[in-house]
Scaffold this motif. Sequence first.
Motif, short mmCIF file in Angstrom:
data_model
loop_
_atom_site.label_atom_id
_atom_site.label_comp_id
_atom_site.label_asym_id
_atom_site.label_seq_id
_atom_site.Cartn_x
_atom_site.Cartn_y
_atom_site.Cartn_z
N ARG A 191 27.96 20.45 23.26
CA ARG A 191 27.90 19.05 23.66
C ARG A 191 26.53 18.75 24.27
O ARG A 191 26.03 19.54 25.07
N PRO A 192 25.92 17.60 23.95
CA PRO A 192 24.54 17.32 24.43
C PRO A 192 24.52 16.95 25.91
O PRO A 192 25.50 16.43 26.45
N TRP A 193 23.41 17.18 26.55
CA TRP A 193 23.11 16.79 27.91
C TRP A 193 24.23 17.16 28.90
O TRP A 193 24.85 16.28 29.51
N LYS A 245 24.09 18.55 31.87
CA LYS A 245 23.77 18.19 33.25
C LYS A 245 23.89 16.69 33.49
O LYS A 245 24.38 16.25 34.53
N THR A 246 23.44 15.90 32.50
CA THR A 246 23.53 14.44 32.64
C THR A 246 24.98 14.00 32.71
O THR A 246 25.36 13.14 33.52
N ARG A 247 25.80 14.58 31.83
CA ARG A 247 27.22 14.22 31.85
C ARG A 247 27.87 14.60 33.17
O ARG A 247 28.72 13.89 33.70
N ARG A 306 26.38 14.73 36.10
CA ARG A 306 25.94 13.78 37.13
C ARG A 306 26.66 12.44 37.00
O ARG A 306 27.05 11.83 37.99
#
Length: 686
Positions: free
Chosen positions: A21-23, A25-27, A29
């Motif tokens: 699944r992409p990003w 860390k962003t997800r 946050r």
Amino acid sequence: YRRKRAHEVNMSILVEEDLWRPWPKTRKRIRACLECIKHQLFRIGDDWYFLFVLGVLMAMISFTMDFTVSKLQKAHRWLYQELGDNTLLKYLSWIVYPISLTAFSTGFAQSISAQSGGSGLPELKIILTGVMMEEYLTMKNFGAKVVGMTCTLAAGSPIFLGKVGPFVHLSCMIATFLGKIRTCVSGDYENKNKQFEMLVAAAAVGVASVFGAPISGVLFSVEVVTSHFAVRNYWRGFFAATCGAFIFRLLAVFNSEQVTLTALFKTSFKIDFPFDIPETFYFIVLGVICGVITCAYLFCQRWFLGYIRRNRIIVKLMATDKAVYSALVALLVSSITFPLGLGQFMASRLTMKELLTSLFDNKTWFILSQNASLAKPPKVDPTNLWLEWWDPNFTIFGTLAFFLVMKFWMLILVTTMPMPAGYFMPVFVIGAAIGRIFGEVLAYLFPSGITSEGITTPISPGGYALAGAAAFSGAVTHTLSTSLLVFELTGQIAHILPVIITVLIANAIAQKCQPSFYDGSIIVKKLPYLPRIRSSDTGSYSVTAEQFMNTNFISLNKNADSQEVLKAFTATTSLVYPIVENTESMVLVGSVQRSELGTFLQTHGDEQANEDKMSQKENLRPSIQEYCSIDPITFQLSTQTSLHQAHHLFELLSLQHSFVTSSGKVAGFVTRSELKAAIEDLAHGR
């Protein structure tokens, strides 16, 4: 080993998928930010958001429904006017519209949900006593009721029905749906007390969204749907009702129906001395008249509903073709209200709102009608609605009296139609007509007004119409909040004292002689109803639970095995079984639901059947104490508890049953059926 290995493989696949699944860390946050926002928003409690959304939704639904109904009624009026002088075509256009709409309303509502017919308030009243009737609060029922009620209202003045009761029902359906969503979002368990509080608040929103009257909406909902109400819950009703009423009136401004936020039926009564002290006597007389007419109406309405359910022909028709029955009733009433026929003597061209606006007129029609050059306009004149009540050969008194007589039995007839409809507004209009004719008679008897201490005060028939509307509708529903409702509807409070006096007197007479409209419907429909104990039944204090309790019960030992449970399970069909310490002492320790016993038998029945294969030790036998959820007894009656106390506790706590004990030993049980039978026996001297 194979299962363990397969599980490890599946977990590794899930981990690999999650890594792709992409990003991440962003997800993570974003998820943390959303949790933080949720935490901050819900610090003040989720009730506020729930009630605000409820009020806004019901206001939008109410306004949309009114907008749609208004367009349909204008189309009907336009079609009737465009047909010129052809009487036959005018008659056909007048009757086909209500017949088709009522038939569609009945057929659609009954095909989607059989519970969508009628007002819905009697059933809601039963639900709030603790009786489970979940099919009345489903979204399927909501859709059927919205469409059906829109068609019913669009049928117009011939059908003469409103939307208050069904809209309260709709509001409670929305509240139930939102409550389920809130439970899913917050993760809380379903709290029955919370559901009760929200349903009462939803009832207030329903009334407020119809009239734009938040204060009387709260009081009316409390009086109609509940027998006991906790004052700490007032804020919920007032907040939700205020949101609903504000948005409802604001939408009218946005739609250019009004310049600013004003009352629904704005009046222009004389503020300085709107009535004089001697007139109080006439308001008392009006209260007596409204009370007597209310008793006659409630008796006839309840008798006719019972007759409809006993008549074989009608019962057969209602069982197979409910839409046909509604169409036949619509044909009869629309033919009678045809404006070129008898309808010209009952202002049949006016809508429900126009009827109330005309009846609350501050002018005296008898004086205006003395002008011999008057002529009834070919179209309804919004500035002179009183002309619809005027006829040179029938006089104002004749048209008002004819309107009352005809609408009296016609309203009783249309209440039997199995379609979504409200019955409060028609009663409100009839009450206004009673007050109007009474005020016109006084204006005829005292053309110069009433003189007191050298000051002459003219008679204002509109003020009597105001009092009559509040008194008759309040007496029919057994409520006092209608006295406040008329002031919120009209935007003036000058007649507050005489109106309250009139409402109190009418209520005193009606409550003494007849059950309310909604209680009468509950009785006729044979819903699980707990009648009130009349003040004259002083014997309720001497009748004890020992005299009316049910002693036909089977108790279970807390260590009972599946064989004993099976014997009790098959012997009776009780929903709850008492659990005792042992069968010798009979000391009550708890209760168990029948569903729990059924699950216990399904799980451990085979073990008892194969007892020879098990250990013969008693402590190894499966018992209900170990495997069933035993509810502790938090409330019980004594054999010496009076009927009056038992009735009060059942209503206050919304109980469905209670065990009766003597010195801690279970002696019987009492349900609403035993209470109802005891109250009826007491009332009939048995």
